[in-house]
Design a protein around this motif. Structure first.
Motif, PDB file in Angstrom:
ATOM      1  N   UNK A  48       0.845  -1.255   0.114  1.00  0.00           N
ATOM      2  CA  UNK A  48       0.222  -0.141  -0.114  1.00  0.00           C
ATOM      3  C   UNK A  48       0.434   1.044  -0.066  1.00  0.00           C
ATOM      4  N   UNK A  49       0.876   1.900  -0.819  1.00  0.00           N
ATOM      5  CA  UNK A  49       1.651   3.560  -1.150  1.00  0.00           C
ATOM      6  C   UNK A  49       1.211   4.596   0.135  1.00  0.00           C
ATOM      7  N   UNK A  50       0.184   4.166   0.483  1.00  0.00           N
ATOM      8  CA  UNK A  50       0.262   4.761   1.220  1.00  0.00           C
ATOM      9  C   UNK A  50       1.013   4.391   2.898  1.00  0.00           C
ATOM     10  N   UNK A  51       0.887   3.748   3.346  1.00  0.00           N
ATOM     11  CA  UNK A  51       1.565   3.399   4.151  1.00  0.00           C
ATOM     12  C   UNK A  51       3.064   4.302   4.399  1.00  0.00           C
ATOM     13  N   UNK A  52       3.787   3.872   2.657  1.00  0.00           N
ATOM     14  CA  UNK A  52       4.992   4.162   2.199  1.00  0.00           C
ATOM     15  C   UNK A  52       5.317   4.990   2.646  1.00  0.00           C
ATOM     16  N   UNK A  53       4.281   6.441   2.594  1.00  0.00           N
ATOM     17  CA  UNK A  53       4.266   7.656   1.957  1.00  0.00           C
ATOM     18  C   UNK A  53       4.012   7.914   3.906  1.00  0.00           C
ATOM     19  N   UNK A  54       3.626   7.433   4.335  1.00  0.00           N
ATOM     20  CA  UNK A  54       3.559   7.657   6.154  1.00  0.00           C
ATOM     21  C   UNK A  54       4.775   7.380   6.765  1.00  0.00           C
ATOM     22  N   UNK A  55       5.194   6.247   6.035  1.00  0.00           N
ATOM     23  CA  UNK A  55       6.762   5.961   6.889  1.00  0.00           C
ATOM     24  C   UNK A  55       7.596   6.512   6.627  1.00  0.00           C
ATOM     25  N   UNK A  56       7.842   7.540   5.288  1.00  0.00           N
ATOM     26  CA  UNK A  56       8.943   8.036   4.792  1.00  0.00           C
ATOM     27  C   UNK A  56       8.825   9.463   4.231  1.00  0.00           C
ATOM     28  N   UNK A  57       7.499   9.845   5.343  1.00  0.00           N
ATOM     29  CA  UNK A  57       7.679  11.196   4.881  1.00  0.00           C
ATOM     30  C   UNK A  57       8.092  12.016   3.792  1.00  0.00           C
ATOM     31  N   UNK A  58       7.511  11.135   2.398  1.00  0.00           N
ATOM     32  CA  UNK A  58       8.251  12.285   0.847  1.00  0.00           C
ATOM     33  C   UNK A  58       6.299  13.130   0.309  1.00  0.00           C
ATOM     34  N   UNK A  59       6.699  14.033   1.218  1.00  0.00           N
ATOM     35  CA  UNK A  59       6.084  15.187   1.072  1.00  0.00           C
ATOM     36  C   UNK A  59       6.010  15.758   0.423  1.00  0.00           C
ATOM     37  N   UNK A  60       7.954  15.384  -0.209  1.00  0.00           N
ATOM     38  CA  UNK A  60       8.053  16.417  -1.607  1.00  0.00           C
ATOM     39  C   UNK A  60       8.093  15.672  -2.785  1.00  0.00           C
ATOM     40  N   UNK A  61       7.528  14.544  -2.656  1.00  0.00           N
ATOM     41  CA  UNK A  61       7.880  13.831  -3.390  1.00  0.00           C
ATOM     42  C   UNK A  61       7.090  13.848  -5.433  1.00  0.00           C
ATOM     43  N   UNK A  62       8.162  14.087  -6.643  1.00  0.00           N
ATOM     44  CA  UNK A  62       7.094  14.562  -7.521  1.00  0.00           C
ATOM     45  C   UNK A  62       7.485  13.027  -8.869  1.00  0.00           C
ATOM     46  N   UNK A  63       8.106  12.682  -8.186  1.00  0.00           N
ATOM     47  CA  UNK A  63       7.567  11.222  -9.324  1.00  0.00           C
ATOM     48  C   UNK A  63       7.446  10.251  -8.448  1.00  0.00           C
ATOM     49  N   UNK A  64       7.024   9.320  -8.793  1.00  0.00           N
ATOM     50  CA  UNK A  64       7.068   7.815  -8.304  1.00  0.00           C
ATOM     51  C   UNK A  64       6.582   6.712  -9.608  1.00  0.00           C
ATOM     52  N   UNK A  65       7.733   5.748  -9.696  1.00  0.00           N
ATOM     53  CA  UNK A  65       7.481   4.834 -10.371  1.00  0.00           C
ATOM     54  C   UNK A  65       7.448   3.821  -9.599  1.00  0.00           C
ATOM     55  N   UNK A  66       6.517   2.731  -9.942  1.00  0.00           N
ATOM     56  CA  UNK A  66       6.815   0.982  -9.688  1.00  0.00           C
ATOM     57  C   UNK A  66       6.395  -0.143 -10.498  1.00  0.00           C
ATOM     58  N   UNK A  67       7.312  -0.819 -10.719  1.00  0.00           N
ATOM     59  CA  UNK A  67       7.333  -1.652 -11.617  1.00  0.00           C
ATOM     60  C   UNK A  67       7.706  -3.186 -11.180  1.00  0.00           C
ATOM     61  N   UNK A  68       7.221  -3.820 -12.040  1.00  0.00           N
ATOM     62  CA  UNK A  68       7.150  -5.403 -11.896  1.00  0.00           C
ATOM     63  C   UNK A  68       6.569  -6.594 -11.204  1.00  0.00           C
ATOM     64  N   UNK A  69       7.535  -7.542 -10.575  1.00  0.00           N
ATOM     65  CA  UNK A  69       6.391  -8.065  -9.162  1.00  0.00           C
ATOM     66  C   UNK A  69       6.657  -7.884  -7.791  1.00  0.00           C
TER      67      UNK A  69
END
Length: 401
Positions: free
Chosen positions: A64-85
């Motif tokens: 769940x990318x929302x969990x990663x956002x909460x853990x990582x404090x990715x408030x400044x993230x501009x580009x997100x890429x998710x690929x593969x298995x």
């Protein structure tokens, strides 16, 4: 290299690759951070808030990318890429199991989802207002098990600034959900729909009249659209459409739905359409139907293998084009179409031509096992980095470095 806590890190590659030999240059240690990812961002001196680009590849820990956002404090993230298995990623954003109380990914501008076979939905639950409000580009490729609607109406309402949408090789039946959705504004300018075997229509219901009023460039290739692409109401608002490419749609019968008898016989006018390509469309305007729209600005025309499409007079007269001699491209690919149909730059070359010529050379380094290819996509969306560091391994980063 080693990551120093005091050093700002803005680009992070997050992969299941474990051996250093499989990665070259500065991404070696970053790719080895898989297990230490959460600890890296929890460090009081870490630069999680400054991270602008994040890439996940073949990462089983992502659910769940929302969990990663909460853990990582990715408030400044501009580009997100998710690929593969990423086999535990069933929903990209699950706002039911992880309920955000504030906007998330409010600075995210580009989202790339590639070959996520286990992904079934982009979002479930209710996202807070302001979430994804800056997203300009959504690129979904090869996600074969996505639900029947790519962007349901609740998610679509969160994307007021979406400018570019690319959907390739998925099993969606509809691109947009339109239930109870009337956008206050729309910024969609470019849309590519390729290899959609299960698709039936662009929208799963009556589309808001002005939904595509800013659309400038539409490419549809190898899709199973049925009936027509646009209703009359929507077509009458395609004020800014300049390029239209439709190819290999075996069940498509019309571009614009047939007018009802109760309506007048005035043709729909696409005032700014400059480039039109229709090819390999065996059912298009079958029977007595014919093209019922005008293109006064038409300059470039390509019609190939459309057996039911003919003009009693010249094509220029039929489309009411101000240009008497239309430039006929003949059979053409979608890539070449963009090269010819792009907007002209200051030196007379199209923007696409300029980009293509500038980025055509490939960068070669090292031996056969450490060859670096830098290839910029012709559509000028993103940089693709291919690093074949072993015979059976290719590392992929869909953003600039």
């Amino acid at each position: 290299m080693r990551i120093k806590p005091e050093k700002k890190v803005k680009n992070i590659a997050f992969s299941s690759v474990k051996k250093k030999d499989y990665i070259v240059d500065d991404y070696v240690d970053l790719a080895l951070l898989t297990k230490e990812f959460k600890f890296f961002f929890k460090n009081k001196n870490s630069s999680g808030n400054n991270t602008e680009r994040l890439h996940y590849e073949d990462y089983k820990g992502l659910s769940n990318i929302l969990v990663e956002y909460d853990r990582g404090r990715l408030h400044g993230l501009k580009t997100l890429s998710v690929k593969g298995r990423c086999e535990n990623l069933k929903e990209l954003m699950n706002a039911i199991t992880c309920v955000p109380d504030m906007p998330v990914f409010e600075n995210l501008e580009e989202l790339y989802l590639y070959y996520l076979d286990d992904l079934k939905q982009l979002c479930v639950g209710e996202l807070p207002p302001g979430t994804l409000c800056s997203l300009k580009l959504l690129d979904v490729v090869g996600c074969r098990n996505l639900g029947n609607v790519l962007l349901p109406s609740k998610l679509l309402q969160k994307l007021p600034n979406l400018e570019k949408l690319f959907c390739l090789g998925t099993k969606v039946e509809y691109v947009f959900g339109c239930e109870g959705f009337e956008p206050d504004q729309t910024n969609l300018r470019e849309m590519d729909l390729w290899d959609l075997d299960a698709v039936r229509s662009i929208c799963n219901g009556p589309a808001p009249r002005g939904m595509f009023q800013t659309l400038n460039d539409l490419v549809i290739d190898n899709c199973n659209f049925q009936g027509s692409l646009f209703t009359i109401d929507v077509a009458q608002c395609l004020f800014q459409l300049e390029q239209l490419f439709v190819s290999q749609c075996p069940f498509l019968e019309r571009l614009i739905e047939a007018r009802r008898e109760s309506l007048n016989n005035n043709k729909t006018v696409l005032p700014n359409l400059k480039s039109l390509c229709l090819q390999y469309l065996p059912m298009l305007y079958k029977g007595s139907a014919t093209i019922d729209f005008e293109c006064p600005s038409l300059e470039i025309l390509c019609i190939e293998d459309c057996p039911h499409l003919s003009f009693p007079s010249s094509a220029s007269d039929h489309f009411h084009s101000r240009k008497q001699d239309l430039f006929n491209l003949g059979r053409i690919t979608k890539w070449d179409f963009r090269l010819f149909a792009g907007n002209e730059g200051s030196d007379g070359q199209t923007v696409a031509e300029q980009s293509f010529r500038k980025n055509l050379p490939m960068l070669y380094r090292g031996s056969a096992k450490q060859t670096l290819f830098l290839l910029r996509c012709q559509r000028a969306i993103t940089d693709v980095l291919l690093i074949p560091t072993a015979a059976d391994h290719v590392y992929f980063l869909p953003f600039p470095i």
